[in-house]
Design an enzyme around this catalytic site. Structure first.
Site, PDB file in Angstrom:
ATOM      1  N   GLY A  48       4.143  -1.314   2.954  1.00  0.00           N
ATOM      2  CA  GLY A  48       3.138  -0.615   2.857  1.00  0.00           C
ATOM      3  C   GLY A  48       3.209   0.898   3.183  1.00  0.00           C
ATOM      4  N   SER A  50       3.578   3.837   1.202  1.00  0.00           N
ATOM      5  CA  SER A  50       3.428   4.761   0.435  1.00  0.00           C
ATOM      6  C   SER A  50       2.283   5.599   0.552  1.00  0.00           C
ATOM      7  CB  SER A  50       3.205   4.332  -1.077  1.00  0.00           C
ATOM      8  OG  SER A  50       2.243   3.353  -1.011  1.00  0.00           O
ATOM      9  N   SER A  51       1.457   5.481   1.438  1.00  0.00           N
ATOM     10  CA  SER A  51      -0.001   6.188   1.715  1.00  0.00           C
ATOM     11  C   SER A  51      -0.407   5.889   3.002  1.00  0.00           C
ATOM     12  CB  SER A  51      -0.776   6.117   0.872  1.00  0.00           C
ATOM     13  OG  SER A  51      -1.424   4.619   0.851  1.00  0.00           O
ATOM     14  N   PHE A  53      -1.344   5.008   6.983  1.00  0.00           N
ATOM     15  CA  PHE A  53      -0.274   5.051   8.276  1.00  0.00           C
ATOM     16  C   PHE A  53       1.026   4.677   7.794  1.00  0.00           C
ATOM     17  CE2 PHE A  53      -4.701   3.995  10.176  1.00  0.00           C
ATOM     18  CZ  PHE A  53      -4.686   5.176  11.136  1.00  0.00           C
ATOM     19  N   GLU A  75       2.005   0.482  -6.086  1.00  0.00           N
ATOM     20  CA  GLU A  75       1.542   1.631  -6.620  1.00  0.00           C
ATOM     21  C   GLU A  75       1.257   1.577  -8.293  1.00  0.00           C
ATOM     22  OE1 GLU A  75      -0.469   3.798  -4.890  1.00  0.00           O
ATOM     23  OE2 GLU A  75       0.419   3.099  -2.857  1.00  0.00           O
ATOM     24  N   ASP A 111       5.145  -6.762  -5.053  1.00  0.00           N
ATOM     25  CA  ASP A 111       3.957  -7.107  -4.385  1.00  0.00           C
ATOM     26  C   ASP A 111       4.743  -7.812  -2.931  1.00  0.00           C
ATOM     27  OD1 ASP A 111       2.008  -8.734  -3.289  1.00  0.00           O
ATOM     28  OD2 ASP A 111       1.880 -10.410  -4.904  1.00  0.00           O
ATOM     29  N   TYR A 236     -17.650  -4.319  11.070  1.00  0.00           N
ATOM     30  CA  TYR A 236     -16.189  -4.415  11.016  1.00  0.00           C
ATOM     31  C   TYR A 236     -15.774  -5.653  12.094  1.00  0.00           C
ATOM     32  CZ  TYR A 236     -11.349  -3.108  10.538  1.00  0.00           C
ATOM     33  OH  TYR A 236     -10.175  -2.915  10.130  1.00  0.00           O
TER      34      TYR A 236
HETATM   35  P1  NAI Z   1      -3.604   2.702   2.514  1.00  0.00           P
HETATM   36  O1  NAI Z   1      -4.356   2.088   1.574  1.00  0.00           O
HETATM   37  O2  NAI Z   1      -3.493   4.212   2.789  1.00  0.00           O
HETATM   38  O3  NAI Z   1      -2.136   2.089   2.465  1.00  0.00           O
HETATM   39  C1  NAI Z   1      -1.857   0.866   2.161  1.00  0.00           C
HETATM   40  C2  NAI Z   1      -0.392   0.679   1.784  1.00  0.00           C
HETATM   41  O4  NAI Z   1      -0.344  -0.898   1.251  1.00  0.00           O
HETATM   42  C3  NAI Z   1       0.217   1.235   0.649  1.00  0.00           C
HETATM   43  O5  NAI Z   1       1.261   1.711   0.591  1.00  0.00           O
HETATM   44  C4  NAI Z   1       0.013   0.272  -0.644  1.00  0.00           C
HETATM   45  O6  NAI Z   1       0.940   0.586  -1.627  1.00  0.00           O
HETATM   46  C5  NAI Z   1       0.627  -0.785   0.249  1.00  0.00           C
HETATM   47  N1  NAI Z   1      -0.002  -2.194  -0.454  1.00  0.00           N
HETATM   48  C6  NAI Z   1      -1.369  -2.655  -0.944  1.00  0.00           C
HETATM   49  N2  NAI Z   1      -1.172  -3.910  -1.541  1.00  0.00           N
HETATM   50  C7  NAI Z   1       0.246  -4.100  -1.469  1.00  0.00           C
HETATM   51  C8  NAI Z   1       0.832  -5.286  -1.954  1.00  0.00           C
HETATM   52  N3  NAI Z   1       0.421  -6.156  -2.388  1.00  0.00           N
HETATM   53  N4  NAI Z   1       2.384  -5.406  -1.954  1.00  0.00           N
HETATM   54  C9  NAI Z   1       3.011  -4.267  -1.481  1.00  0.00           C
HETATM   55  N5  NAI Z   1       2.393  -3.060  -0.953  1.00  0.00           N
HETATM   56  C10 NAI Z   1       0.937  -3.082  -0.664  1.00  0.00           C
HETATM   57  O7  NAI Z   1      -4.241   1.761   3.917  1.00  0.00           O
HETATM   58  P2  NAI Z   1      -4.230   2.468   5.342  1.00  0.00           P
HETATM   59  O8  NAI Z   1      -5.607   2.783   5.780  1.00  0.00           O
HETATM   60  O9  NAI Z   1      -2.993   3.384   5.881  1.00  0.00           O
HETATM   61  O10 NAI Z   1      -4.197   0.916   6.165  1.00  0.00           O
HETATM   62  C11 NAI Z   1      -2.976   0.471   6.713  1.00  0.00           C
HETATM   63  C12 NAI Z   1      -3.392  -0.558   7.898  1.00  0.00           C
HETATM   64  O11 NAI Z   1      -3.644   0.333   8.909  1.00  0.00           O
HETATM   65  C13 NAI Z   1      -4.309  -1.750   7.619  1.00  0.00           C
HETATM   66  O12 NAI Z   1      -3.943  -2.642   8.145  1.00  0.00           O
HETATM   67  C14 NAI Z   1      -5.388  -1.008   8.036  1.00  0.00           C
HETATM   68  O13 NAI Z   1      -6.441  -2.170   8.284  1.00  0.00           O
HETATM   69  C15 NAI Z   1      -5.097  -0.380   9.303  1.00  0.00           C
HETATM   70  N6  NAI Z   1      -5.881   0.694   9.825  1.00  0.00           N
HETATM   71  C16 NAI Z   1      -6.481   1.478   9.106  1.00  0.00           C
HETATM   72  C17 NAI Z   1      -7.564   2.503   9.620  1.00  0.00           C
HETATM   73  C18 NAI Z   1      -8.194   3.651   8.834  1.00  0.00           C
HETATM   74  O14 NAI Z   1      -9.358   3.953   9.421  1.00  0.00           O
HETATM   75  N7  NAI Z   1      -7.744   3.865   7.722  1.00  0.00           N
HETATM   76  C19 NAI Z   1      -7.724   2.358  11.200  1.00  0.00           C
HETATM   77  C20 NAI Z   1      -7.079   1.473  11.832  1.00  0.00           C
HETATM   78  C21 NAI Z   1      -6.257   0.543  11.302  1.00  0.00           C
END
Ligand code: NAI
Length: 395
Positions: A48, A50-51, A53, A75, A111, A236
């Site tokens: 994960g 590409s965007s 965290f 993506e 995936d 949440y």
């Molecule tokens: P994001 O949407 O920016 O990044 C998600 C990543 O997962 C992307 O790289 C995407 O390509 C990848 N992805 C999604 N489905 C996939 C699949 N089937 N196979 C391969 N890659 C896949 O999300 P974000 O916000 O960075 O979230 C990352 C983690 O951080 C999550 O567990 C989220 O719950 C957690 N988190 C987020 C917070 C927030 O406020 N955004 C706060 C605290 C934790």
């Protein structure tokens, strides 16, 4: 073609390649202007990456610890129909700039839940990392996970558990405050959300990497979680997402036992609420985020993904002899968010906020600016009148 932002509710339907490059460069510059990560890992797998965290951790470790990285992401590539998703361009430009800095950066598209992608990653670890990784970051945010039976899926549901909850979504498409009531999740929906966003796939990755003897001595693994203050708990922590995160926390304990065989460790890392592609979806969270941004920016304690990740690696995961954790063995990166004075000001602001004044009282402009940035728009230094040749990326 000239690319403009297209937003559907809270979903971006277009992305700007040059803006995505600029957003990656801004994060690289931030890391380069900070202190190096002491004793950082050199071979890192990000699931994960590409965007959000995941991307920020990749940039922090590549430019702050001279790490080589393999990243998995899912993506949308550009096509005749559209520009594709921002993550596609983030991968493209991250790789270009990492290579210029002399670092290995491998992008694997597909995936993460599938066995095929796990096998592809293990092969890439053999090829590029001489067979071992020092750190595995699990940062997948997904709405679906395929079941073993072909064509069947678990679909996560962002819902409360037990009773309905009313919440506001800020519609970025037309800057509207939109109230809705979410019915309580059924047991099947809560279980499906746990299957998609809980710890099972993280554990499957670590098991696969143990079986292929890909873990280096001292290897660590982390996955991200959110807890938040009481006022967000109904949607949440006490809802379907919270149930999945508690599953993730429990998984971190069983993984920690497995990682101990390699003198390593596994940690669920609780981050701050931030605007990402995933978080703008959560009803009730957006008013909280604009109030939080307002207060934290005024106090000088605000952090974005890159600041959070650099602090995590420098002062928690690698900065000290022992990884500092709380009573539930969680790494807490939400300490500044949950500061008592910050929360009391946020609570006050939210109680005053409504559909007529949210843009004045909260940091809505900062929220929207960050959302646009995530998709490569509204970035300083980018000429948005440039004619972009999408065919180059399609090829
Ligand atoms: P994001 O949407 O920016 O990044 C998600 C990543 O997962 C992307 O790289 C995407 O390509 C990848 N992805 C999604 N489905 C996939 C699949 N089937 N196979 C391969 N890659 C896949 O999300 P974000 O916000 O960075 O979230 C990352 C983690 O951080 C999550 O567990 C989220 O719950 C957690 N988190 C987020 C917070 C927030 O406020 N955004 C706060 C605290 C934790």
């Amino acid at each position: 073609m000239i690319i403009k932002p297209v937003i559907d509710g809270v979903v971006a339907r277009s992305a700007h390649p040059l803006g995505c490059e600029q957003a990656v460069l801004n994060q690289i510059e931030y890391v380069k202007s900070s202190q190096l990560i002491p004793n950082g890992p050199k071979r890192v797998l990000i699931i994960g990456g590409s965007s959000g965290f995941g991307l920020a951790s990749r940039i922090a470790l590549t430019f702050g610890a001279q790490a080589d990285t393999i990243s998995v992401s899912f993506e949308k590539a550009p096509s005749e129909q559209g520009t594709g998703s921002a993550g596609f361009y983030n991968n493209y430009y991250f790789k270009r700039h990492a290579k210029r800095a002399g670092r290995i950066a491998v992008n694997i598209h597909g995936d993460a839940f599938s066995k095929q992608i796990k096998d592809d990653v293990i092969e890439a670890i053999e090829t590029y990392f001489e067979g071992e990784v020092d750190l595995i970051i699990y940062s997948v945010a997904s709405g679906v996970r395929p079941k073993e039976q072909p064509g069947q899926f678990w679909r996560s549901a962002i819902k409360p558990i037990g009773q309905p909850v009313s919440g506001t979504t800020l519609l970025l498409e037309n800057d509207q405050w939109y109230n809705s009531t979410l019915e309580a999740a059924s047991e099947e929906e809560a279980e499906a959300t746990r299957k998609v966003m809980g710890g099972e796939d993280w554990e499957a990755w670590i098991d696969a990497l143990i079986n292929s003897e890909s873990l280096a001595h001292g290897c660590k693994t982390i996955a991200f979680s959110y807890i938040g203050p009481e006022l967000t708990h109904p949607i949440y922590l006490d809802g379907t997402l919270g149930r999945a995160k508690i599953d993730l926390h429990q998984t971190s304990h069983s993984l920690n036992l497995k990682m101990a065989n390699f003198e390593g460790g596994a940690y669920a890392t609780v981050c701050k609420a931030l605007v990402t592609k995933a978080s703008v979806f959560i009803p009730g969270l957006s008013p909280y985020i604009i109030a939080l941004y307002k207060v934290m920016k005024e106090k000088g304690t605000h952090e974005g993904c890159i600041e959070q990740m650099l602090r995590l690696f420098s002062s928690k995961l690698y900065g000290s002899e022992r990884v500092p954790v709380d009573g539930e063995r969680l790494i807490r990166m939400d300490d500044r968010e949950l500061d008592a004075d910050t929360q009391s000001q946020v609570k006050q602001l939210i109680s005053e906020m409504d559909c007529g004044n949210f843009m004045q009282l909260g940091d809505y402009s900062g929220f929207k600016h960050e959302f646009l940035n995530l998709n490569g728009f509204d970035l300083q230094g980018v000429d948005y009148s440039t004619d972009i040749n999408i065919d180059k990326f399609i090829k």
